[in-house]
Scaffold this motif. Structure first.
Motif, PDB file in Angstrom:
ATOM      1  N   THR A   1       0.852  -1.187   0.000  1.00  0.00           N
ATOM      2  CA  THR A   1       0.000   0.000   0.000  1.00  0.00           C
ATOM      3  C   THR A   1       0.887   1.236   0.000  1.00  0.00           C
ATOM      4  O   THR A   1       1.861   1.314   0.749  1.00  0.00           O
ATOM      5  CB  THR A   1      -0.909   0.013   1.232  1.00  0.00           C
ATOM      6  N   HIS A   2       0.536   2.213  -0.848  1.00  0.00           N
ATOM      7  CA  HIS A   2       1.388   3.392  -1.024  1.00  0.00           C
ATOM      8  C   HIS A   2       0.551   4.664  -0.954  1.00  0.00           C
ATOM      9  O   HIS A   2      -0.603   4.694  -1.422  1.00  0.00           O
ATOM     10  CB  HIS A   2       2.114   3.334  -2.369  1.00  0.00           C
ATOM     11  N   ALA A   3       1.144   5.705  -0.382  1.00  0.00           N
ATOM     12  CA  ALA A   3       0.516   7.024  -0.389  1.00  0.00           C
ATOM     13  C   ALA A   3       0.742   7.664  -1.757  1.00  0.00           C
ATOM     14  O   ALA A   3       1.823   7.553  -2.337  1.00  0.00           O
ATOM     15  CB  ALA A   3       1.118   7.889   0.707  1.00  0.00           C
ATOM     16  N   LEU A   4      -0.280   8.317  -2.263  1.00  0.00           N
ATOM     17  CA  LEU A   4      -0.197   9.015  -3.547  1.00  0.00           C
ATOM     18  C   LEU A   4      -0.334  10.510  -3.296  1.00  0.00           C
ATOM     19  O   LEU A   4      -1.204  10.941  -2.534  1.00  0.00           O
ATOM     20  CB  LEU A   4      -1.303   8.538  -4.497  1.00  0.00           C
ATOM     21  N   ARG A   5       0.497  11.276  -3.952  1.00  0.00           N
ATOM     22  CA  ARG A   5       0.502  12.727  -3.754  1.00  0.00           C
ATOM     23  C   ARG A   5      -0.874  13.315  -4.061  1.00  0.00           C
ATOM     24  O   ARG A   5      -1.419  13.125  -5.137  1.00  0.00           O
ATOM     25  CB  ARG A   5       1.569  13.373  -4.638  1.00  0.00           C
ATOM     26  N   GLY A   6      -1.436  14.047  -3.088  1.00  0.00           N
ATOM     27  CA  GLY A   6      -2.720  14.704  -3.284  1.00  0.00           C
ATOM     28  C   GLY A   6      -3.923  13.814  -3.098  1.00  0.00           C
ATOM     29  O   GLY A   6      -5.057  14.276  -3.211  1.00  0.00           O
ATOM     30  N   ILE A   7      -3.720  12.525  -2.808  1.00  0.00           N
ATOM     31  CA  ILE A   7      -4.821  11.574  -2.619  1.00  0.00           C
ATOM     32  C   ILE A   7      -4.893  11.241  -1.128  1.00  0.00           C
ATOM     33  O   ILE A   7      -3.900  10.852  -0.509  1.00  0.00           O
ATOM     34  CB  ILE A   7      -4.607  10.291  -3.445  1.00  0.00           C
ATOM     35  N   THR A   8      -6.069  11.389  -0.555  1.00  0.00           N
ATOM     36  CA  THR A   8      -6.214  11.256   0.899  1.00  0.00           C
ATOM     37  C   THR A   8      -5.881   9.863   1.399  1.00  0.00           C
ATOM     38  O   THR A   8      -5.101   9.702   2.349  1.00  0.00           O
ATOM     39  CB  THR A   8      -7.652  11.617   1.310  1.00  0.00           C
ATOM     40  N   SER A   9      -6.470   8.849   0.790  1.00  0.00           N
ATOM     41  CA  SER A   9      -6.298   7.479   1.283  1.00  0.00           C
ATOM     42  C   SER A   9      -5.165   6.773   0.553  1.00  0.00           C
ATOM     43  O   SER A   9      -5.010   6.927  -0.671  1.00  0.00           O
ATOM     44  CB  SER A   9      -7.589   6.687   1.097  1.00  0.00           C
ATOM     45  N   PRO A  10      -4.363   5.982   1.275  1.00  0.00           N
ATOM     46  CA  PRO A  10      -3.342   5.176   0.599  1.00  0.00           C
ATOM     47  C   PRO A  10      -3.979   4.210  -0.388  1.00  0.00           C
ATOM     48  O   PRO A  10      -5.157   3.834  -0.256  1.00  0.00           O
ATOM     49  CB  PRO A  10      -2.658   4.430   1.748  1.00  0.00           C
ATOM     50  N   CYS A  11      -3.203   3.804  -1.371  1.00  0.00           N
ATOM     51  CA  CYS A  11      -3.714   2.964  -2.459  1.00  0.00           C
ATOM     52  C   CYS A  11      -2.975   1.629  -2.476  1.00  0.00           C
ATOM     53  O   CYS A  11      -1.735   1.594  -2.455  1.00  0.00           O
ATOM     54  CB  CYS A  11      -3.524   3.687  -3.795  1.00  0.00           C
ATOM     55  N   ALA A  12      -3.733   0.533  -2.507  1.00  0.00           N
ATOM     56  CA  ALA A  12      -3.122  -0.781  -2.725  1.00  0.00           C
ATOM     57  C   ALA A  12      -2.617  -0.831  -4.161  1.00  0.00           C
ATOM     58  O   ALA A  12      -3.340  -0.459  -5.098  1.00  0.00           O
ATOM     59  CB  ALA A  12      -4.133  -1.892  -2.464  1.00  0.00           C
ATOM     60  N   VAL A  13      -1.389  -1.287  -4.337  1.00  0.00           N
ATOM     61  CA  VAL A  13      -0.747  -1.237  -5.662  1.00  0.00           C
ATOM     62  C   VAL A  13      -0.314  -2.636  -6.083  1.00  0.00           C
ATOM     63  O   VAL A  13       0.231  -3.392  -5.258  1.00  0.00           O
ATOM     64  CB  VAL A  13       0.466  -0.276  -5.645  1.00  0.00           C
ATOM     65  N   PHE A  14      -0.554  -2.934  -7.333  1.00  0.00           N
ATOM     66  CA  PHE A  14      -0.163  -4.219  -7.922  1.00  0.00           C
ATOM     67  C   PHE A  14       0.608  -3.943  -9.215  1.00  0.00           C
ATOM     68  O   PHE A  14       0.563  -2.842  -9.762  1.00  0.00           O
ATOM     69  CB  PHE A  14      -1.396  -5.077  -8.235  1.00  0.00           C
ATOM     70  N   THR A  15       1.267  -4.963  -9.703  1.00  0.00           N
ATOM     71  CA  THR A  15       1.882  -4.873 -11.024  1.00  0.00           C
ATOM     72  C   THR A  15       1.581  -6.149 -11.803  1.00  0.00           C
ATOM     73  O   THR A  15       1.170  -7.168 -11.220  1.00  0.00           O
ATOM     74  CB  THR A  15       3.398  -4.644 -10.939  1.00  0.00           C
ATOM     75  N   ALA A  16       1.769  -6.092 -13.102  1.00  0.00           N
ATOM     76  CA  ALA A  16       1.555  -7.247 -13.961  1.00  0.00           C
ATOM     77  C   ALA A  16       2.869  -7.987 -14.126  1.00  0.00           C
ATOM     78  O   ALA A  16       3.945  -7.388 -14.122  1.00  0.00           O
ATOM     79  CB  ALA A  16       1.020  -6.790 -15.320  1.00  0.00           C
ATOM     80  N   PRO A  17       2.819  -9.316 -14.301  1.00  0.00           N
ATOM     81  CA  PRO A  17       4.043 -10.064 -14.559  1.00  0.00           C
ATOM     82  C   PRO A  17       4.766  -9.537 -15.792  1.00  0.00           C
ATOM     83  O   PRO A  17       4.142  -9.048 -16.730  1.00  0.00           O
ATOM     84  CB  PRO A  17       3.550 -11.496 -14.760  1.00  0.00           C
ATOM     85  N   GLU A  18       6.075  -9.670 -15.805  1.00  0.00           N
ATOM     86  CA  GLU A  18       6.868  -9.157 -16.932  1.00  0.00           C
ATOM     87  C   GLU A  18       6.605  -9.927 -18.194  1.00  0.00           C
ATOM     88  O   GLU A  18       6.664  -9.388 -19.292  1.00  0.00           O
ATOM     89  CB  GLU A  18       8.350  -9.190 -16.585  1.00  0.00           C
ATOM     90  N   ASP A  19       6.374 -11.219 -18.094  1.00  0.00           N
ATOM     91  CA  ASP A  19       6.179 -12.055 -19.297  1.00  0.00           C
ATOM     92  C   ASP A  19       4.719 -12.065 -19.704  1.00  0.00           C
ATOM     93  O   ASP A  19       3.845 -12.045 -18.884  1.00  0.00           O
ATOM     94  CB  ASP A  19       6.641 -13.483 -19.034  1.00  0.00           C
TER      95      ASP A  19
END
Length: 364
Positions: A346-364
């Motif tokens: 979970t990461h804080a985003l500039r200007g966004i009140t609530s932290p955001c759960a963040v995911f990424t896609a596999p490289e392949d």
């Protein structure tokens, strides 16, 4: 003078035809009803489009079917040859359709104006050819209206996208006119664009931008999305949710990202073979509600999307560099997809009140 039913239709109602193909088919059927033997017809119009030079519609009398043929601009995606002369595609098609002689009229007679062409099951008599030419003269006004409508639509679609253009044409030109929709949002931009701009001549920078936009925008469009904005080196696109579930919109957005990554990999390989630097980029995906409509000054409007979801997806893309990931996906988006994703916390985003759960896609 008593006009025939066909000429009266051309004067009174033909300008209201919903599209050029409908105009051609209706006119052909009316000419047959008036006693002119026809096997087929063609209509060609100049097309104000970045890729298409001319559009032709080809009508068969036996089936009523209308098909479209496109003449592309030099250097377009489909061909690098010069576009065919006005009416050339229709003329060739008609000549192969029946044994008669093609009768062609410019409407009105000028090099880049509309062209009407007809062919019969046998050569036309002088009287029949005269009636076709008379119909072409009466067709000038409705074809001018159809051409103007097609020109406006094509111009708006080139600058706004197909969905947004349709909304602009259907709604009043006023601020505050729009709707709230749910959509999967895609925000992407190049990394190091400032350095690229400062170390290369403008022509090379524009060439790199065009190549980047080709890969990302065409991928978005291929999977049913729409680019709303080109912002410097950035792109904002939406995949509107249809029906009650956003799953298909999210799936389409992920597919577009995969296609864009593949396209950029090929582009980087080609650039490196020429001694040019690769073009790294970041992409963020989010799902949320947006206000999609007109904003701006009293007499200068922009059709765009605004709202918390737009702010979040742009801020999320800003994490691509510090997290060293090409693709970041919000928790709201991840909850609506079955594709395998990698959680990044979970990461804080500039200007966004609530932290955001963040995911990424596999490289392949």
């Amino acid at each position: 003078m008593q006009l025939s039913s066909t000429l009266a239709w051309l004067v009174d109602a033909a300008a209201e035809a919903p599209a050029p193909e409908r105009f051609l088919a209706d006119l052909g059927q009316r000419l047959i009803a008036d006693g002119v033997p026809l096997a087929g017809g063609a209509l060609a119009l100049a097309a104000p489009h970045p890729l298409i030079a001319r559009r032709s519609w080809l009508w068969r009398a036996d089936s009523g079917e209308v098909t479209e043929a496109l003449g592309f601009m030099p250097g377009g995606l489909a061909t690098s040859a010069a576009p065919s002369p006005p009416g050339e595609a229709g003329r060739r098609w008609l000549a192969g359709l029946a044994g008669g002689r093609v009768h062609e009229d410019a409407v009105p007679p000028r090099p880049n104006g509309p062209m009407l062409a007809w062919i019969g099951p046998r050569p036309f008599t002088a009287e029949e050819a005269g009636r076709l030419s008379q119909a072409a003269r009466f067709a000038a006004a409705p074809l001018a209206a159809l051409t103007a409508r097609a020109t406006l639509t094509a111009a708006l679609e080139a600058y706004l996208g197909r969905r947004s253009a349709a909304r602009v044409l259907a709604g009043p030109l006023r601020r505050g006119v729009g709707e709230t929709i749910q959509a999967a949002l895609l925000f992407a931009d190049l990394r190091g664009f400032t350095a690229l701009s400062e170390s290369n001549p403008p022509s090379e920078v524009i060439s790199a931008l065009d190549a980047w936009f080709d890969r990302i925008a065409l991928a978005v469009q291929a999977f049913g999305g729409e680019v709303l904005k080109f912002m410097g080196d950035g792109v904002l696109a939406i995949f509107p949710v249809a029906g009650s579930t956003p799953r298909s919109a999210c799936r389409a957005a992920l597919s577009a990202v995969a296609a864009a990554r593949a396209g950029m990999a090929h582009l980087d390989e080609a650039r490196q073979q020429k001694g040019l630097a690769p073009l790294p980029f970041g992409v963020a995906l989010h799902l949320g509600e947006i206000l999609w409509g007109n904003i701006g000054a009293a007499d200068r409007l922009d059709f765009t999307a605004i709202g918390h979801a737009v702010n979040l997806v742009s801020r999320l893309e800003g994490l691509c560099r510090p997290l060293d990931k090409a693709v970041l996906i919000s928790g709201a988006f991840a909850a609506e997809t079955t594709s395998p994703l990698i959680p990044l916390g979970t990461h804080a985003l500039r200007g966004i009140t609530s932290p955001c759960a963040v995911f990424t896609a596999p490289e392949d």
